[in-house]
Write a protein that holds these residues in place. Structure first.
Motif, PDB file in Angstrom:
ATOM      1  N   ARG A  97       0.816  -1.220   0.000  1.00 48.92           N
ATOM      2  CA  ARG A  97       0.000   0.000   0.000  1.00 48.92           C
ATOM      3  C   ARG A  97       0.851   1.273   0.000  1.00 48.92           C
ATOM      4  NH1 ARG A  97      -5.353  -1.281   1.563  1.00 48.92           N
ATOM      5  NH2 ARG A  97      -5.822   0.790   0.720  1.00 48.92           N
ATOM      6  N   VAL A  98       2.187   1.122   0.029  1.00 54.83           N
ATOM      7  CA  VAL A  98       3.081   2.284   0.160  1.00 54.83           C
ATOM      8  C   VAL A  98       4.052   2.326  -1.015  1.00 54.83           C
ATOM      9  CG1 VAL A  98       4.650   3.531   1.680  1.00 54.83           C
ATOM     10  CG2 VAL A  98       2.948   1.980   2.673  1.00 54.83           C
ATOM     11  N   SER A  99       3.997   3.401  -1.794  1.00 58.69           N
ATOM     12  CA  SER A  99       4.912   3.538  -2.933  1.00 58.69           C
ATOM     13  C   SER A  99       6.253   4.119  -2.499  1.00 58.69           C
ATOM     14  CB  SER A  99       4.283   4.417  -4.019  1.00 58.69           C
ATOM     15  OG  SER A  99       3.901   5.671  -3.493  1.00 58.69           O
ATOM     16  N   GLU A 100       6.225   5.131  -1.648  1.00 57.57           N
ATOM     17  CA  GLU A 100       7.430   5.710  -1.065  1.00 57.57           C
ATOM     18  C   GLU A 100       7.138   6.064   0.383  1.00 57.57           C
ATOM     19  OE1 GLU A 100       7.408   6.687  -5.390  1.00 57.57           O
ATOM     20  OE2 GLU A 100       6.201   7.548  -3.777  1.00 57.57           O
ATOM     21  N   LEU A 101       8.190   6.042   1.189  1.00 55.85           N
ATOM     22  CA  LEU A 101       8.083   6.364   2.609  1.00 55.85           C
ATOM     23  C   LEU A 101       9.032   7.516   2.901  1.00 55.85           C
ATOM     24  CD1 LEU A 101       6.931   5.447   5.405  1.00 55.85           C
ATOM     25  CD2 LEU A 101       8.919   3.931   5.587  1.00 55.85           C
ATOM     26  N   VAL A 102       8.481   8.629   3.400  1.00 58.11           N
ATOM     27  CA  VAL A 102       9.295   9.789   3.765  1.00 58.11           C
ATOM     28  C   VAL A 102       9.110  10.030   5.254  1.00 58.11           C
ATOM     29  CG1 VAL A 102       9.776  12.226   3.382  1.00 58.11           C
ATOM     30  CG2 VAL A 102       9.043  10.786   1.456  1.00 58.11           C
ATOM     31  N   LEU A 103      10.198   9.996   6.002  1.00 62.64           N
ATOM     32  CA  LEU A 103      10.160  10.105   7.456  1.00 62.64           C
ATOM     33  C   LEU A 103      10.890  11.368   7.897  1.00 62.64           C
ATOM     34  CD1 LEU A 103      11.154   6.392   8.162  1.00 62.64           C
ATOM     35  CD2 LEU A 103       8.833   7.334   7.989  1.00 62.64           C
ATOM     36  N   LEU A 104      10.197  12.220   8.650  1.00 58.56           N
ATOM     37  CA  LEU A 104      10.795  13.445   9.170  1.00 58.56           C
ATOM     38  C   LEU A 104      11.033  13.268  10.658  1.00 58.56           C
ATOM     39  CD1 LEU A 104       8.397  16.048   7.464  1.00 58.56           C
ATOM     40  CD2 LEU A 104      10.358  14.836   6.469  1.00 58.56           C
ATOM     41  N   ALA A 105      12.304  13.122  11.043  1.00 56.92           N
ATOM     42  CA  ALA A 105      12.665  12.927  12.455  1.00 56.92           C
ATOM     43  C   ALA A 105      11.727  11.934  13.132  1.00 56.92           C
ATOM     44  CB  ALA A 105      12.652  14.260  13.186  1.00 56.92           C
ATOM     45  N   PRO A 106      11.659  10.708  12.612  1.00 54.02           N
ATOM     46  CA  PRO A 106      10.640   9.764  13.087  1.00 54.02           C
ATOM     47  C   PRO A 106      10.938   9.177  14.453  1.00 54.02           C
ATOM     48  CG  PRO A 106      12.138   8.647  11.611  1.00 54.02           C
ATOM     49  CD  PRO A 106      12.537  10.106  11.599  1.00 54.02           C
ATOM     50  N   GLY A 107       9.873   8.729  15.123  1.00 53.30           N
ATOM     51  CA  GLY A 107      10.027   7.854  16.262  1.00 53.30           C
ATOM     52  C   GLY A 107      10.261   6.442  15.748  1.00 53.30           C
ATOM     53  N   LEU A 108      10.596   5.537  16.662  1.00 50.20           N
ATOM     54  CA  LEU A 108      10.858   4.150  16.277  1.00 50.20           C
ATOM     55  C   LEU A 108      10.491   3.248  17.440  1.00 50.20           C
ATOM     56  CD1 LEU A 108      12.063   2.078  14.270  1.00 50.20           C
ATOM     57  CD2 LEU A 108      14.300   2.524  15.329  1.00 50.20           C
ATOM     58  N   SER A 109       9.493   2.388  17.252  1.00 55.01           N
ATOM     59  CA  SER A 109       9.060   1.521  18.343  1.00 55.01           C
ATOM     60  C   SER A 109      10.173   0.552  18.731  1.00 55.01           C
ATOM     61  CB  SER A 109       7.797   0.752  17.947  1.00 55.01           C
ATOM     62  OG  SER A 109       8.050  -0.117  16.859  1.00 55.01           O
ATOM     63  N   GLY A 110      10.363   0.389  20.031  1.00 53.33           N
ATOM     64  CA  GLY A 110      11.409  -0.487  20.543  1.00 53.33           C
ATOM     65  C   GLY A 110      12.733   0.201  20.762  1.00 53.33           C
ATOM     66  N   PHE A 111      12.855   1.473  20.352  1.00 51.64           N
ATOM     67  CA  PHE A 111      14.111   2.211  20.508  1.00 51.64           C
ATOM     68  C   PHE A 111      14.289   2.647  21.964  1.00 51.64           C
ATOM     69  CE2 PHE A 111      16.615   6.159  20.390  1.00 51.64           C
ATOM     70  CZ  PHE A 111      17.725   5.740  19.678  1.00 51.64           C
ATOM     71  N   SER A 112      15.506   2.521  22.481  1.00 44.98           N
ATOM     72  CA  SER A 112      15.797   2.923  23.861  1.00 44.98           C
ATOM     73  C   SER A 112      16.255   4.377  23.885  1.00 44.98           C
ATOM     74  CB  SER A 112      16.884   2.024  24.456  1.00 44.98           C
ATOM     75  OG  SER A 112      16.432   0.694  24.560  1.00 44.98           O
ATOM     76  N   TYR A 113      15.368   5.240  24.356  1.00 46.44           N
ATOM     77  CA  TYR A 113      15.714   6.655  24.437  1.00 46.44           C
ATOM     78  C   TYR A 113      16.590   6.921  25.655  1.00 46.44           C
ATOM     79  CZ  TYR A 113      12.519   7.589  20.612  1.00 46.44           C
ATOM     80  OH  TYR A 113      11.932   7.603  19.381  1.00 46.44           O
ATOM     81  N   SER A 114      17.311   8.021  25.621  1.00 45.51           N
ATOM     82  CA  SER A 114      18.300   8.325  26.651  1.00 45.51           C
ATOM     83  C   SER A 114      17.652   8.637  27.996  1.00 45.51           C
ATOM     84  CB  SER A 114      19.148   9.523  26.212  1.00 45.51           C
ATOM     85  OG  SER A 114      18.345  10.696  26.163  1.00 45.51           O
ATOM     86  N   LYS A 115      18.448   8.536  29.052  1.00 43.14           N
ATOM     87  CA  LYS A 115      17.993   8.877  30.396  1.00 43.14           C
ATOM     88  C   LYS A 115      17.579  10.338  30.457  1.00 43.14           C
ATOM     89  CE  LYS A 115      19.484   8.886  35.249  1.00 43.14           C
ATOM     90  NZ  LYS A 115      20.614   8.606  36.165  1.00 43.14           N
ATOM     91  N   GLU A 116      18.306  11.194  29.734  1.00 39.39           N
ATOM     92  CA  GLU A 116      17.987  12.624  29.716  1.00 39.39           C
ATOM     93  C   GLU A 116      16.608  12.865  29.115  1.00 39.39           C
ATOM     94  OE1 GLU A 116      22.230  12.067  30.184  1.00 39.39           O
ATOM     95  OE2 GLU A 116      20.828  11.296  28.668  1.00 39.39           O
ATOM     96  N   PHE A 117      16.302  12.147  28.034  1.00 33.84           N
ATOM     97  CA  PHE A 117      14.992  12.293  27.405  1.00 33.84           C
ATOM     98  C   PHE A 117      13.891  11.825  28.348  1.00 33.84           C
ATOM     99  CE2 PHE A 117      11.456  10.366  25.076  1.00 33.84           C
ATOM    100  CZ  PHE A 117      11.063  11.425  24.268  1.00 33.84           C
ATOM    101  N   GLU A 118      14.086  10.676  28.976  1.00 31.24           N
ATOM    102  CA  GLU A 118      13.081  10.140  29.892  1.00 31.24           C
ATOM    103  C   GLU A 118      12.839  11.093  31.055  1.00 31.24           C
ATOM    104  OE1 GLU A 118      11.317   7.652  29.237  1.00 31.24           O
ATOM    105  OE2 GLU A 118      12.415   6.640  27.638  1.00 31.24           O
ATOM    106  N   GLU A 119      13.904  11.678  31.589  1.00 26.55           N
ATOM    107  CA  GLU A 119      13.759  12.621  32.709  1.00 26.55           C
ATOM    108  C   GLU A 119      13.043  13.890  32.268  1.00 26.55           C
ATOM    109  OE1 GLU A 119      17.718  13.172  34.146  1.00 26.55           O
ATOM    110  OE2 GLU A 119      17.683  11.335  35.379  1.00 26.55           O
TER     111      GLU A 119
END
Length: 248
Positions: A97-119
């Motif tokens: 269903r997708v011809s092209e995918l363009v991602l602008l600063a995307p999130g990503l499921s399962g990615f471990s964000y930094s302690k600073e971000f979580e705080e």
């Protein structure tokens, strides 16, 4: 279809997706794209003019329902922030269903964000229900350093304030994401993909971009002088990058 959407232009379908904002997020990009494409911008469930969720939210299936409702067999997906996370998940589950995918600063499921971000997120949540304080804290993050110094600061603040007000209307629900998480499946991403990120975006978002570059065939482009809101501050440059990629 109960989700709010806007359609402009004609031609090949391009679907614009966002996370913690609404269709105003595309105010400066959509008019350019609509000169050559059929542009669909919509508010995700619980955001903008779309209804609040009544049960757990599955953004991927909501997008599938929207495409079916509009009788769009295949489209270019352009996703910003969490909208990019949704677009990635959709392309993994429904590549036909997708011809092209363009991602602008995307999130990503399962990615471990930094302690600073979580705080930082914890501090913002603790400011609830003082929405003005929450918006101020969020805009003080380094990933918004460019837009807060631009004429678009008020628009960004309005969208954030409106989104947070909407979130207080939600019942106790969860986001439902496909399993396993996308971070474990990026090697399966067969859709032609462009990832765009502002050079002044956060270190975490750059780490996500690096992960895409290392584990998929995504083309990664950095925009100098842009932060997390390249769609607001650099719409013409963004338009040229997107259309150039689509015409390759």
């Amino acid at each position: 279809m109960d989700l709010y959407y806007e359609v402009n232009g004609s031609g090949h379908p391009v679907v614009l997706m966002t996370g913690g904002a609404d269709v105003r997020n595309w105010s400066f990009v959509a008019p350019h794209l609509a000169k050559h494409y059929k542009v669909v911008a919509f508010d995700g469930r619980g955001t903008g003019k779309s209804p609040s969720p009544l049960e757990d939210v599955n953004h991927v299936e909501d997008l599938l329902s929207l495409l079916d409702h509009l009788e769009i067999n295949q489209a270019t997906l352009i996703g910003h922030s969490m909208g990019g996370q949704i677009a990635t998940e959709f392309a993994l589950d429904y590549p036909e269903r997708v011809s092209e995918l363009v991602l602008l600063a995307p999130g990503l499921s399962g990615f471990s964000y930094s302690k600073e971000f979580e705080e930082s997120m914890k501090t913002i949540h603790e400011a609830a229900p003082n929405i003005d304080k929450m918006v101020k804290l969020l805009l003080s993050d380094s990933s918004y350093r460019v837009v807060t110094a631009s004429p678009h600061r008020d628009l960004m603040a309005q969208m954030l304030r409106y989104h947070m007000n909407r979130m207080f209307e939600w019942p106790a629900i969860e986001m439902v994401w496909p399993q396993p998480p996308a971070i474990e499946r990026l090697g399966e991403l067969t859709t032609k993909t462009l990832l765009i990120i502002g050079k002044e975006d956060s270190l975490d978002n750059h780490r996500v971009a690096d992960y895409f570059q290392q584990h998929s065939d995504a083309q990664v482009v950095e925009i100098p002088g842009a932060d997390h809101t390249v769609n607001l501050t650099h719409p013409e440059k963004l338009y040229r990058k997107i259309t150039g990629f689509m015409k390759e």
